[in-house]
Write a protein that holds these residues in place. Sequence first.
Motif, mmCIF file in Angstrom:
data_model
loop_
_atom_site.group_PDB
_atom_site.id
_atom_site.type_symbol
_atom_site.label_atom_id
_atom_site.label_comp_id
_atom_site.label_asym_id
_atom_site.label_seq_id
_atom_site.Cartn_x
_atom_site.Cartn_y
_atom_site.Cartn_z
ATOM 1 N N LYS A 157 0.827 -1.196 0.000
ATOM 2 C CA LYS A 157 0.000 0.000 0.000
ATOM 3 C C LYS A 157 0.872 1.261 0.000
ATOM 4 N N PRO A 158 0.325 2.369 -0.499
ATOM 5 C CA PRO A 158 1.112 3.611 -0.556
ATOM 6 C C PRO A 158 1.720 4.024 0.777
ATOM 7 N N VAL A 159 0.988 3.824 1.880
ATOM 8 C CA VAL A 159 1.528 4.236 3.173
ATOM 9 C C VAL A 159 2.765 3.422 3.521
ATOM 10 N N ALA A 160 2.805 2.147 3.119
ATOM 11 C CA ALA A 160 3.978 1.314 3.382
ATOM 12 C C ALA A 160 5.146 1.731 2.500
ATOM 13 N N LEU A 161 4.859 2.088 1.241
ATOM 14 C CA LEU A 161 5.912 2.502 0.323
ATOM 15 C C LEU A 161 6.484 3.872 0.717
ATOM 16 N N GLU A 162 5.627 4.737 1.215
ATOM 17 C CA GLU A 162 6.096 6.042 1.701
ATOM 18 C C GLU A 162 6.992 5.880 2.924
ATOM 19 N N GLY A 182 6.111 -1.308 -10.876
ATOM 20 C CA GLY A 182 5.317 -0.181 -10.401
ATOM 21 C C GLY A 182 5.600 0.146 -8.954
ATOM 22 N N LEU A 183 5.818 -0.878 -8.128
ATOM 23 C CA LEU A 183 6.152 -0.649 -6.723
ATOM 24 C C LEU A 183 7.510 0.041 -6.601
ATOM 25 N N ARG A 188 10.689 4.957 -5.401
ATOM 26 C CA ARG A 188 11.675 5.946 -5.851
ATOM 27 C C ARG A 188 11.078 7.348 -5.908
ATOM 28 N N THR A 189 9.801 7.454 -6.273
ATOM 29 C CA THR A 189 9.146 8.755 -6.312
ATOM 30 C C THR A 189 9.036 9.344 -4.911
ATOM 31 N N PHE A 190 8.603 8.532 -3.947
ATOM 32 C CA PHE A 190 8.539 9.012 -2.559
ATOM 33 C C PHE A 190 9.927 9.427 -2.075
#
Length: 281
Positions: A157-162, A182-183, A188-190
Amino acid sequence: MNVGIGLPIGDPALLLDWARRADAGPFSTLGLLDRLVFDNPEPLVALAVLAGATSRVRVQTEVLLAPLRDTALLAKQAATLDRMTGGRLVLGLGIGGREDDHRVAGVDLRTRGRRLDGQLAVLRRVWAGEPYGDGAGPIGPAPARTGGPEVLFGGFKPVALERVARWGDGFLAAAAPSRAGGLFDTVRTFWKEYGREGEPRIVAQVNVALGSPAVVEDARARMRAYYAFTGTADRMVAGMLTTPGEIRDAIAAFADLGADEVMLYCYGLDPAQVDRLADVL
């Protein structure tokens, strides 16, 4: 491209054999899963034993369910293992999803993400040598690596990737190459949005079994039992790679996506798989 071995959890007594074979081979890291209400070894204890039996490979939790643990004690345990191994500890962290694990640990499943974020603030402070707070001084020993052991986060989920960009050093991706790209891009974007220097370390994971039909079926049965709670165990087992060609192709695909390391995760107990996987490489 570094390649590590994810260790089977079905018989802790076999893990020394696995570890010594990996240390003598081309592998970079030994990884170990974490669960509480399951017949698996406690990863920090097990990896400490394996680190003492090896001299080169890193030892990695993949992933340690930090919300189930006391934060101050976890900080001390991780720093001790990192110091005593000369910086060979990689602390992969996650939140888990099993209600029974959280119930027996006395932790609310619904708040596990917030609890992990709070834990990371404390862990980083302790590893930096600062006082714990609330009238308590520093907690030693100092880790071998300045700022603490390398921290990787798993999740989707986005919160985990952030969280990778906010608190970590890299990302553990338990996903096929078709989904992993995609993950990786999101992580890398965060990373850039948070102004982090360099690049996050990207570690991919793929489930494998290499050997006779009995070895492969043993791995499938054990993986199916481990993931039975998800309701998608059969689909996950179907993705297990069982031939040298499949394994080589997956490693190449992750390399093309820019992964730094691939963990070949094994559920079957036969330690000779280490030698077969070495031959694949």
